[in-house]
Design a protein around this motif. Sequence first.
Motif, mmCIF file in Angstrom:
data_model
loop_
_atom_site.group_PDB
_atom_site.id
_atom_site.type_symbol
_atom_site.label_atom_id
_atom_site.label_comp_id
_atom_site.label_asym_id
_atom_site.label_seq_id
_atom_site.Cartn_x
_atom_site.Cartn_y
_atom_site.Cartn_z
ATOM 1 N N ILE A 92 0.851 -1.190 0.000
ATOM 2 C CA ILE A 92 0.000 0.000 0.000
ATOM 3 C C ILE A 92 0.889 1.243 0.000
ATOM 4 O O ILE A 92 1.730 1.419 0.887
ATOM 5 C CB ILE A 92 -0.942 0.018 1.221
ATOM 6 C CG1 ILE A 92 -1.756 -1.274 1.276
ATOM 7 C CG2 ILE A 92 -1.846 1.239 1.173
ATOM 8 C CD1 ILE A 92 -2.553 -1.571 0.024
ATOM 9 N N ILE B 246 -8.151 2.611 -0.874
ATOM 10 C CA ILE B 246 -8.362 1.344 -0.170
ATOM 11 C C ILE B 246 -9.806 1.283 0.316
ATOM 12 O O ILE B 246 -10.255 2.146 1.080
ATOM 13 C CB ILE B 246 -7.407 1.203 1.036
ATOM 14 C CG1 ILE B 246 -5.964 1.501 0.619
ATOM 15 C CG2 ILE B 246 -7.550 -0.181 1.650
ATOM 16 C CD1 ILE B 246 -5.417 0.606 -0.475
ATOM 17 N N LEU C 146 -4.095 3.722 7.732
ATOM 18 C CA LEU C 146 -4.220 4.110 6.323
ATOM 19 C C LEU C 146 -3.936 5.596 6.147
ATOM 20 O O LEU C 146 -3.270 6.008 5.187
ATOM 21 C CB LEU C 146 -5.623 3.772 5.813
ATOM 22 C CG LEU C 146 -5.915 2.287 5.581
ATOM 23 C CD1 LEU C 146 -7.408 2.061 5.383
ATOM 24 C CD2 LEU C 146 -5.140 1.769 4.367
#
Length: 490
Positions: free
Chosen positions: A48, A54, A71
Amino acid sequence: MNITDVLSEHAHNRTEHPAIEDGERIVTYGELDGLVDAAAANLHAAGIEPGDTIAILLDDSADHLIILCALAQVGAVLFSLNSNASKVELENSIASVPVKAVISLGPRLSDDGLLWLRAKDICQPAARPFDGKSAGNDDPLMLNQSSGTTGAPKSFLHSHAAMLDWMARNIEVQGWSREERFLCLSAMRFSDCRNISLCILRFGATVVIQRCRTMDELAVFVRGKHISYLKLTPSHMASMLEYAAGKEILFPDLRAMVVASAPVTHLQRLAARERLTPSFCEQLGSNETGPLVFGNPADQDAYPDAVGRIVEGVEAQIVDDEGRPLPAGEVGQVRFRGAGYPTHYIDDPQASARAFRGGWFYPGDLAALNEEGYLFFKGRADDIINNAGAKFYPIEVETALLEHPDVNEAAVFGWPHARVGEVAVACVVVNPETSEKNLQTFCRQRIAGYKVPHYIEILAEFPRNAMGKISKLEIKKIIERTLAERQAKR
Protein backbone atom coordinates in the motif's frame (compact mmCIF):
# COMPACT_ATOMS: atom_id res chain seq x y z
CA MET A 1 0.48 17.65 9.06
CA ASN A 2 -1.89 14.70 8.86
CA ILE A 3 -4.78 13.66 11.08
CA THR A 4 -2.73 11.09 13.05
CA ASP A 5 0.39 13.13 13.81
CA VAL A 6 -0.71 13.86 17.41
CA LEU A 7 -1.02 10.20 18.45
CA SER A 8 2.60 10.00 19.59
CA GLU A 9 2.03 13.13 21.69
CA HIS A 10 -1.06 11.57 23.27
CA ALA A 11 0.94 8.38 23.90
CA HIS A 12 3.39 10.44 25.96
CA ASN A 13 0.97 12.84 27.70
CA ARG A 14 -2.15 10.65 28.05
CA THR A 15 -0.51 7.24 28.25
CA GLU A 16 -3.10 5.46 30.42
CA HIS A 17 -6.16 7.35 29.20
CA PRO A 18 -8.57 5.13 27.21
CA ALA A 19 -8.63 5.99 23.52
CA ILE A 20 -11.05 3.23 22.43
CA GLU A 21 -13.38 1.06 24.49
CA ASP A 22 -14.70 -1.90 22.52
CA GLY A 23 -16.57 -4.28 24.82
CA GLU A 24 -14.04 -5.73 27.23
CA ARG A 25 -11.13 -4.42 25.15
CA ILE A 26 -9.68 -1.08 26.21
CA VAL A 27 -6.99 0.53 24.04
CA THR A 28 -5.09 3.29 25.84
CA TYR A 29 -3.34 6.14 24.04
CA GLY A 30 -0.06 4.59 25.12
CA GLU A 31 -1.03 1.46 23.18
CA LEU A 32 -2.81 3.13 20.26
CA ASP A 33 0.27 4.86 18.84
CA GLY A 34 2.16 1.55 18.64
CA LEU A 35 -0.82 -0.35 17.20
CA VAL A 36 -1.32 2.25 14.46
CA ASP A 37 2.40 2.23 13.63
CA ALA A 38 2.40 -1.59 13.39
CA ALA A 39 -0.69 -1.59 11.15
CA ALA A 40 0.89 1.11 8.96
CA ALA A 41 4.05 -1.00 8.65
CA ASN A 42 2.00 -4.06 7.67
CA LEU A 43 0.05 -2.06 5.09
CA HIS A 44 3.30 -0.70 3.66
CA ALA A 45 4.76 -4.22 3.52
CA ALA A 46 1.62 -5.40 1.67
CA GLY A 47 2.29 -2.84 -1.06
CA ILE A 48 0.00 0.00 0.00
CA GLU A 49 1.49 3.30 -1.18
CA PRO A 50 0.54 6.98 -0.76
CA GLY A 51 -2.42 7.85 -2.98
CA ASP A 52 -3.76 4.27 -3.23
CA THR A 53 -7.53 4.04 -2.72
CA ILE A 54 -8.36 1.34 -0.17
CA ALA A 55 -11.92 0.07 0.29
CA ILE A 56 -12.83 -0.76 3.90
CA LEU A 57 -15.41 -3.48 4.53
CA LEU A 58 -15.45 -3.83 8.32
CA ASP A 59 -17.86 -3.87 11.23
CA ASP A 60 -17.40 -1.36 14.05
CA SER A 61 -14.46 -2.32 16.26
CA ALA A 62 -11.24 -1.03 17.77
CA ASP A 63 -9.35 -2.65 14.88
CA HIS A 64 -11.51 -0.72 12.40
CA LEU A 65 -10.39 2.58 13.95
CA ILE A 66 -6.76 1.44 14.18
CA ILE A 67 -6.80 0.55 10.46
CA LEU A 68 -8.36 3.91 9.54
CA CYS A 69 -5.58 5.71 11.41
CA ALA A 70 -2.91 3.48 9.84
CA LEU A 71 -4.22 4.11 6.32
CA ALA A 72 -4.17 7.84 7.02
CA GLN A 73 -0.59 7.55 8.26
CA VAL A 74 0.68 5.78 5.12
CA GLY A 75 -1.12 8.30 2.88
CA ALA A 76 -3.76 5.97 1.44
CA VAL A 77 -7.23 7.20 0.47
CA LEU A 78 -10.01 5.74 2.64
CA PHE A 79 -13.19 4.51 0.95
CA SER A 80 -15.76 2.96 3.31
CA LEU A 81 -18.12 0.26 2.04
CA ASN A 82 -21.53 -0.67 3.41
CA SER A 83 -21.06 -3.97 5.26
CA ASN A 84 -24.84 -4.58 5.03
CA ALA A 85 -24.89 -4.32 1.24
CA SER A 86 -25.41 -7.32 -1.03
CA LYS A 87 -22.52 -8.93 -2.91
CA VAL A 88 -23.64 -7.29 -6.17
CA GLU A 89 -23.93 -3.85 -4.51
CA LEU A 90 -20.45 -4.21 -3.02
CA GLU A 91 -18.98 -5.26 -6.37
CA ASN A 92 -20.61 -2.24 -8.04
CA SER A 93 -19.27 0.13 -5.36
CA ILE A 94 -15.75 -1.26 -5.70
CA ALA A 95 -15.92 -1.04 -9.49
CA SER A 96 -17.09 2.59 -9.37
CA VAL A 97 -13.77 3.95 -8.04
CA PRO A 98 -10.09 3.09 -8.71
CA VAL A 99 -9.65 0.75 -5.73
CA LYS A 100 -6.27 -0.95 -5.26
CA ALA A 101 -7.14 -3.12 -2.26
CA VAL A 102 -10.02 -4.14 0.00
CA ILE A 103 -9.63 -4.65 3.75
CA SER A 104 -12.24 -7.02 5.18
CA LEU A 105 -12.83 -9.50 7.99
CA GLY A 106 -12.98 -12.55 5.76
CA PRO A 107 -11.87 -13.88 2.37
CA ARG A 108 -12.34 -12.08 -0.95
CA LEU A 109 -15.87 -11.82 -2.28
CA SER A 110 -14.95 -12.30 -5.92
CA ASP A 111 -12.06 -12.89 -8.28
CA ASP A 112 -11.74 -9.22 -9.23
CA GLY A 113 -7.97 -8.96 -9.48
CA LEU A 114 -7.78 -6.66 -6.45
CA LEU A 115 -5.60 -7.13 -3.41
CA TRP A 116 -7.76 -8.39 -0.52
CA LEU A 117 -6.31 -7.94 2.97
CA ARG A 118 -7.71 -9.36 6.20
CA ALA A 119 -8.07 -6.99 9.13
CA LYS A 120 -6.54 -9.45 11.60
CA ASP A 121 -3.38 -9.68 9.47
CA ILE A 122 -3.06 -5.88 9.26
CA CYS A 123 -3.40 -5.60 13.05
CA GLN A 124 -0.68 -8.16 13.85
CA PRO A 125 2.65 -7.03 15.37
CA ALA A 126 4.92 -5.78 12.58
CA ALA A 127 8.35 -7.16 11.71
CA ARG A 128 9.75 -3.62 11.71
CA PRO A 129 8.46 -0.10 12.45
CA PHE A 130 6.76 1.90 9.72
CA ASP A 131 9.51 3.63 7.75
CA GLY A 132 7.53 4.97 4.80
CA LYS A 133 6.67 8.56 4.04
CA SER A 134 3.72 9.85 6.07
CA ALA A 135 0.90 11.76 4.40
CA GLY A 136 1.09 15.53 4.21
CA ASN A 137 -1.35 18.38 4.57
CA ASP A 138 -2.54 18.47 0.97
CA ASP A 139 -2.57 14.72 0.33
CA PRO A 140 -6.00 13.11 -0.21
CA LEU A 141 -7.42 11.33 2.82
CA MET A 142 -10.96 10.16 2.08
CA LEU A 143 -13.09 9.40 -0.93
CA ASN A 144 -16.50 10.43 0.38
CA GLN A 145 -19.96 10.46 -1.13
CA SER A 146 -22.89 12.83 -0.84
CA SER A 147 -25.84 11.58 1.19
CA GLY A 148 -27.85 10.53 -1.87
CA THR A 149 -31.12 11.45 -0.12
CA THR A 150 -32.85 12.40 -3.37
CA GLY A 151 -30.83 10.38 -5.90
CA ALA A 152 -27.55 8.61 -6.60
CA PRO A 153 -24.69 9.70 -4.31
CA LYS A 154 -21.84 11.73 -5.82
CA SER A 155 -18.16 11.20 -4.98
CA PHE A 156 -15.61 13.79 -3.85
CA LEU A 157 -12.23 13.90 -2.11
CA HIS A 158 -11.23 15.35 1.25
CA SER A 159 -7.57 16.08 1.97
CA HIS A 160 -5.86 15.89 5.37
CA ALA A 161 -6.01 19.70 5.49
CA ALA A 162 -9.76 19.68 4.80
CA MET A 163 -10.34 17.10 7.52
CA LEU A 164 -8.22 19.08 9.99
CA ASP A 165 -10.41 22.13 9.28
CA TRP A 166 -13.52 19.96 9.72
CA MET A 167 -12.17 18.64 13.03
CA ALA A 168 -11.33 22.13 14.31
CA ARG A 169 -14.89 23.31 13.58
CA ASN A 170 -16.38 20.28 15.33
CA ILE A 171 -14.25 20.74 18.44
CA GLU A 172 -15.25 24.42 18.60
CA VAL A 173 -18.96 23.73 18.02
CA GLN A 174 -19.30 20.78 20.40
CA GLY A 175 -17.27 22.26 23.25
CA TRP A 176 -15.58 18.94 24.00
CA SER A 177 -13.29 18.28 26.94
CA ARG A 178 -10.49 15.71 27.05
CA GLU A 179 -12.69 13.62 29.36
CA GLU A 180 -15.41 13.26 26.70
CA ARG A 181 -16.81 9.76 26.19
CA PHE A 182 -18.33 9.57 22.71
CA LEU A 183 -20.91 7.09 21.47
CA CYS A 184 -22.44 7.22 17.99
CA LEU A 185 -25.52 5.15 17.20
CA SER A 186 -24.72 5.10 13.48
CA ALA A 187 -22.07 2.76 12.07
CA MET A 188 -18.52 3.83 11.20
CA ARG A 189 -19.21 3.18 7.53
CA PHE A 190 -21.25 6.40 7.67
CA SER A 191 -19.05 9.46 7.29
CA ASP A 192 -20.40 11.37 10.30
CA CYS A 193 -19.68 8.59 12.82
CA ARG A 194 -16.34 7.71 11.21
CA ASN A 195 -15.12 11.31 11.04
CA ILE A 196 -16.18 12.24 14.58
CA SER A 197 -14.53 9.07 15.92
CA LEU A 198 -11.27 10.08 14.24
CA CYS A 199 -11.73 13.62 15.54
CA ILE A 200 -12.20 12.36 19.10
CA LEU A 201 -8.95 10.37 18.83
CA ARG A 202 -7.08 13.39 17.49
CA PHE A 203 -8.48 15.46 20.35
CA GLY A 204 -7.43 12.90 22.97
CA ALA A 205 -10.83 11.84 24.34
CA THR A 206 -12.52 8.40 24.28
CA VAL A 207 -14.49 6.59 21.56
CA VAL A 208 -16.89 3.97 22.95
CA ILE A 209 -18.18 1.27 20.61
CA GLN A 210 -21.57 -0.31 21.33
CA ARG A 211 -23.43 -3.34 20.02
CA CYS A 212 -26.77 -2.90 21.82
CA ARG A 213 -29.69 -4.75 20.24
CA THR A 214 -32.56 -3.26 22.26
CA MET A 215 -33.44 0.08 23.80
CA ASP A 216 -33.23 -1.53 27.26
CA GLU A 217 -29.62 -2.54 26.55
CA LEU A 218 -28.78 0.90 25.16
CA ALA A 219 -30.22 2.75 28.16
CA VAL A 220 -28.22 0.59 30.57
CA PHE A 221 -25.09 0.89 28.39
CA VAL A 222 -25.15 4.71 28.15
CA ARG A 223 -25.61 5.13 31.89
CA GLY A 224 -23.23 2.33 32.89
CA LYS A 225 -20.43 3.47 30.55
CA HIS A 226 -20.87 7.12 31.61
CA ILE A 227 -21.33 8.30 28.02
CA SER A 228 -21.13 12.09 27.89
CA TYR A 229 -21.69 12.78 24.19
CA LEU A 230 -24.27 10.82 22.17
CA LYS A 231 -24.75 11.28 18.41
CA LEU A 232 -27.88 9.97 16.69
CA THR A 233 -30.31 10.40 13.79
CA PRO A 234 -33.98 11.51 13.93
CA SER A 235 -34.94 7.84 13.48
CA HIS A 236 -32.95 6.88 16.59
CA MET A 237 -34.56 9.78 18.44
CA ALA A 238 -38.07 8.64 17.48
CA SER A 239 -37.35 5.14 18.83
CA MET A 240 -35.94 6.59 22.05
CA LEU A 241 -38.95 8.87 22.57
CA GLU A 242 -41.29 5.92 22.14
CA TYR A 243 -39.26 3.84 24.60
CA ALA A 244 -39.02 6.67 27.15
CA ALA A 245 -42.76 7.40 27.27
CA GLY A 246 -43.98 7.17 30.86
CA LYS A 247 -40.46 6.71 32.27
CA GLU A 248 -38.20 9.05 34.19
CA ILE A 249 -35.86 11.12 32.05
CA LEU A 250 -33.66 8.61 30.25
CA PHE A 251 -30.19 10.23 30.24
CA PRO A 252 -30.14 13.06 32.81
CA ASP A 253 -26.32 13.16 32.99
CA LEU A 254 -25.46 13.44 29.28
CA ARG A 255 -23.43 16.55 28.49
CA ALA A 256 -24.86 16.57 24.97
CA MET A 257 -27.19 14.52 22.82
CA VAL A 258 -26.88 15.70 19.22
CA VAL A 259 -29.31 14.73 16.48
CA ALA A 260 -28.12 15.20 12.91
CA SER A 261 -28.88 14.34 9.25
CA ALA A 262 -32.34 15.97 9.09
CA PRO A 263 -34.20 18.78 10.89
CA VAL A 264 -36.65 17.95 13.68
CA THR A 265 -39.66 19.94 14.85
CA HIS A 266 -39.68 22.09 17.98
CA LEU A 267 -42.27 19.79 19.58
CA GLN A 268 -39.88 16.87 19.03
CA ARG A 269 -37.06 18.87 20.62
CA LEU A 270 -39.17 19.68 23.66
CA ALA A 271 -40.18 16.02 23.98
CA ALA A 272 -36.50 15.00 23.75
CA ARG A 273 -35.52 17.51 26.45
CA GLU A 274 -38.33 16.27 28.69
CA ARG A 275 -37.96 12.50 28.18
CA LEU A 276 -34.36 11.95 27.02
CA THR A 277 -31.99 14.66 28.26
CA PRO A 278 -32.16 18.40 28.99
CA SER A 279 -29.00 18.86 26.88
CA PHE A 280 -30.61 17.97 23.54
CA CYS A 281 -28.95 19.71 20.57
CA GLU A 282 -29.49 19.75 16.82
CA GLN A 283 -26.90 19.93 14.05
CA LEU A 284 -27.29 20.42 10.31
CA GLY A 285 -24.52 19.86 7.82
CA SER A 286 -23.51 17.77 4.85
CA ASN A 287 -20.94 15.16 3.94
CA GLU A 288 -19.30 17.76 1.71
CA THR A 289 -18.92 20.44 4.40
CA GLY A 290 -19.28 18.98 7.87
CA PRO A 291 -21.24 20.99 10.49
CA LEU A 292 -22.95 24.13 9.21
CA VAL A 293 -25.65 24.91 11.78
CA PHE A 294 -25.85 24.06 15.47
CA GLY A 295 -28.67 24.66 17.93
CA ASN A 296 -28.46 24.14 21.71
CA PRO A 297 -31.45 24.39 24.09
CA ALA A 298 -31.01 28.17 24.47
CA ASP A 299 -31.03 28.58 20.68
CA GLN A 300 -34.13 26.39 20.42
CA ASP A 301 -35.99 28.50 22.98
CA ALA A 302 -34.92 31.78 21.36
CA TYR A 303 -36.15 30.78 17.87
CA PRO A 304 -38.28 27.60 17.96
CA ASP A 305 -38.66 27.48 14.16
CA ALA A 306 -34.91 27.71 13.50
CA VAL A 307 -32.52 24.76 13.20
CA GLY A 308 -29.85 26.76 15.02
CA ARG A 309 -27.07 29.24 14.35
CA ILE A 310 -24.41 29.19 11.64
CA VAL A 311 -21.24 27.78 13.23
CA GLU A 312 -17.97 29.66 13.59
CA GLY A 313 -15.77 29.43 10.51
CA VAL A 314 -18.71 29.06 8.12
CA GLU A 315 -20.19 31.88 6.03
CA ALA A 316 -23.80 31.55 4.89
CA GLN A 317 -25.93 33.60 2.52
CA ILE A 318 -29.49 33.42 1.22
CA VAL A 319 -29.62 34.28 -2.49
CA ASP A 320 -32.15 34.47 -5.32
CA ASP A 321 -32.02 32.40 -8.51
CA GLU A 322 -29.43 34.79 -9.96
CA GLY A 323 -27.12 34.44 -6.95
CA ARG A 324 -27.92 37.88 -5.51
CA PRO A 325 -27.99 38.09 -1.69
CA LEU A 326 -31.46 38.56 -0.16
CA PRO A 327 -32.34 40.62 2.94
CA ALA A 328 -32.57 38.97 6.36
CA GLY A 329 -35.76 36.97 6.78
CA GLU A 330 -36.43 36.34 3.08
CA VAL A 331 -36.55 32.77 1.76
CA GLY A 332 -34.15 31.77 -1.00
CA GLN A 333 -31.40 29.32 -1.84
CA VAL A 334 -28.84 28.93 0.93
CA ARG A 335 -25.15 28.76 0.11
CA PHE A 336 -22.12 28.18 2.33
CA ARG A 337 -18.43 28.99 2.21
CA GLY A 338 -15.66 27.71 4.46
CA ALA A 339 -12.15 26.28 4.57
CA GLY A 340 -11.59 22.75 3.32
CA TYR A 341 -14.73 22.35 1.22
CA PRO A 342 -14.40 20.26 -1.96
CA THR A 343 -14.51 22.15 -5.24
CA HIS A 344 -16.15 19.51 -7.45
CA TYR A 345 -17.62 16.03 -7.68
CA ILE A 346 -15.55 13.34 -9.34
CA ASP A 347 -16.57 12.63 -12.97
CA ASP A 348 -19.82 14.59 -12.64
CA PRO A 349 -19.41 18.04 -14.22
CA GLN A 350 -23.14 18.79 -14.31
CA ALA A 351 -23.65 18.14 -10.59
CA SER A 352 -20.42 20.04 -9.86
CA ALA A 353 -21.67 23.08 -11.78
CA ARG A 354 -24.89 23.10 -9.76
CA ALA A 355 -23.29 22.63 -6.33
CA PHE A 356 -19.95 24.49 -6.54
CA ARG A 357 -20.09 28.04 -7.89
CA GLY A 358 -17.82 31.00 -7.29
CA GLY A 359 -16.24 29.49 -4.19
CA TRP A 360 -19.65 28.70 -2.62
CA PHE A 361 -21.31 25.36 -1.95
CA TYR A 362 -25.01 25.16 -2.89
CA PRO A 363 -26.65 22.14 -1.18
CA GLY A 364 -29.93 22.76 -3.03
CA ASP A 365 -31.90 23.83 0.06
CA LEU A 366 -34.31 26.70 0.65
CA ALA A 367 -33.94 28.64 3.89
CA ALA A 368 -34.04 32.04 5.56
CA LEU A 369 -31.46 33.71 7.82
CA ASN A 370 -32.19 36.31 10.45
CA GLU A 371 -29.81 39.08 11.49
CA GLU A 372 -28.47 37.02 14.41
CA GLY A 373 -27.35 34.17 12.15
CA TYR A 374 -30.17 31.71 12.87
CA LEU A 375 -31.14 29.50 9.93
CA PHE A 376 -34.78 28.61 9.20
CA PHE A 377 -34.84 25.53 6.96
CA LYS A 378 -37.68 25.34 4.41
CA GLY A 379 -36.83 22.25 2.35
CA ARG A 380 -35.23 21.32 -0.95
CA ALA A 381 -35.30 23.98 -3.65
CA ASP A 382 -36.84 21.55 -6.14
CA ASP A 383 -39.44 20.25 -3.64
CA ILE A 384 -41.61 23.38 -3.33
CA ILE A 385 -45.27 22.53 -4.06
CA ASN A 386 -47.36 24.73 -6.39
CA ASN A 387 -51.09 24.20 -5.82
CA ALA A 388 -53.03 26.37 -8.30
CA GLY A 389 -50.48 29.15 -7.83
CA ALA A 390 -50.32 28.87 -4.03
CA LYS A 391 -46.80 27.72 -3.17
CA PHE A 392 -45.82 26.01 0.06
CA TYR A 393 -43.01 23.92 1.49
CA PRO A 394 -43.17 20.20 2.33
CA ILE A 395 -41.69 20.91 5.76
CA GLU A 396 -44.88 22.81 6.71
CA VAL A 397 -46.93 19.65 6.15
CA GLU A 398 -44.29 17.37 7.70
CA THR A 399 -44.32 19.54 10.83
CA ALA A 400 -48.11 19.28 11.09
CA LEU A 401 -48.00 15.49 10.69
CA LEU A 402 -45.23 15.12 13.27
CA GLU A 403 -47.37 16.94 15.83
CA HIS A 404 -49.67 13.90 15.82
CA PRO A 405 -48.70 11.72 18.82
CA ASP A 406 -48.71 8.52 16.73
CA VAL A 407 -46.44 9.80 13.93
CA ASN A 408 -42.73 9.04 14.30
CA GLU A 409 -41.47 10.10 10.87
CA ALA A 410 -42.97 11.94 7.90
CA ALA A 411 -41.95 12.78 4.33
CA VAL A 412 -44.04 15.00 2.03
CA PHE A 413 -43.81 15.57 -1.73
CA GLY A 414 -45.56 17.48 -4.47
CA TRP A 415 -47.51 15.24 -6.85
CA PRO A 416 -48.97 16.06 -10.29
CA HIS A 417 -52.69 16.86 -10.31
CA ALA A 418 -54.77 17.51 -13.45
CA ARG A 419 -56.81 20.39 -12.01
CA VAL A 420 -54.52 22.29 -9.60
CA GLY A 421 -51.07 21.37 -10.91
CA GLU A 422 -49.71 19.79 -7.73
CA VAL A 423 -51.01 18.41 -4.44
CA ALA A 424 -49.18 17.24 -1.35
CA VAL A 425 -48.78 13.50 -0.76
CA ALA A 426 -47.20 12.05 2.36
CA CYS A 427 -45.56 8.94 3.70
CA VAL A 428 -45.47 8.33 7.46
CA VAL A 429 -44.19 5.86 10.02
CA VAL A 430 -46.70 5.55 12.85
CA ASN A 431 -46.93 3.74 16.16
CA PRO A 432 -49.48 2.50 16.92
CA GLU A 433 -51.04 2.35 13.48
CA THR A 434 -53.52 5.09 12.68
CA SER A 435 -55.59 5.79 9.57
CA GLU A 436 -55.04 8.05 6.58
CA LYS A 437 -58.38 9.77 7.24
CA ASN A 438 -57.48 10.42 10.88
CA LEU A 439 -54.19 12.07 9.88
CA GLN A 440 -55.85 14.20 7.19
CA THR A 441 -58.43 15.43 9.71
CA PHE A 442 -55.63 16.21 12.17
CA CYS A 443 -53.77 18.23 9.51
CA ARG A 444 -56.87 20.27 8.58
CA GLN A 445 -56.91 21.61 12.12
CA ARG A 446 -53.36 22.94 11.71
CA ILE A 447 -52.72 23.95 8.11
CA ALA A 448 -54.69 25.36 5.18
CA GLY A 449 -56.89 22.90 3.34
CA TYR A 450 -54.89 23.02 0.10
CA LYS A 451 -51.77 21.91 2.04
CA VAL A 452 -53.42 18.81 3.55
CA PRO A 453 -51.98 15.64 1.96
CA HIS A 454 -54.17 14.35 -0.85
CA TYR A 455 -52.91 10.85 -0.07
CA ILE A 456 -50.98 9.39 2.90
CA GLU A 457 -49.01 6.13 2.70
CA ILE A 458 -48.42 4.41 6.04
CA LEU A 459 -45.23 2.33 6.32
CA ALA A 460 -43.70 0.22 9.08
CA GLU A 461 -40.34 1.90 8.39
CA PHE A 462 -38.78 4.23 5.83
CA PRO A 463 -36.33 2.94 3.24
CA ARG A 464 -32.84 4.33 3.82
CA ASN A 465 -29.80 4.72 1.63
CA ALA A 466 -26.25 3.53 2.29
CA MET A 467 -25.61 6.67 4.37
CA GLY A 468 -28.49 5.82 6.72
CA LYS A 469 -30.63 8.73 5.55
CA ILE A 470 -34.25 8.48 4.44
CA SER A 471 -34.34 7.67 0.71
CA LYS A 472 -36.98 10.01 -0.67
CA LEU A 473 -36.38 8.51 -4.11
CA GLU A 474 -37.49 5.06 -2.86
CA ILE A 475 -40.43 6.55 -0.95
CA LYS A 476 -41.61 8.27 -4.13
CA LYS A 477 -41.47 4.92 -5.93
CA ILE A 478 -43.65 3.35 -3.21
CA ILE A 479 -46.21 6.16 -3.48
CA GLU A 480 -46.16 5.95 -7.28
CA ARG A 481 -46.94 2.21 -7.18
CA THR A 482 -49.75 2.64 -4.66
CA LEU A 483 -51.38 5.52 -6.55
CA ALA A 484 -51.15 3.55 -9.80
CA GLU A 485 -52.90 0.61 -8.10
CA ARG A 486 -55.63 2.94 -6.81
CA GLN A 487 -56.12 4.39 -10.27
CA ALA A 488 -56.32 0.92 -11.83
CA LYS A 489 -59.13 -0.07 -9.43
CA ARG A 490 -61.33 2.86 -10.41
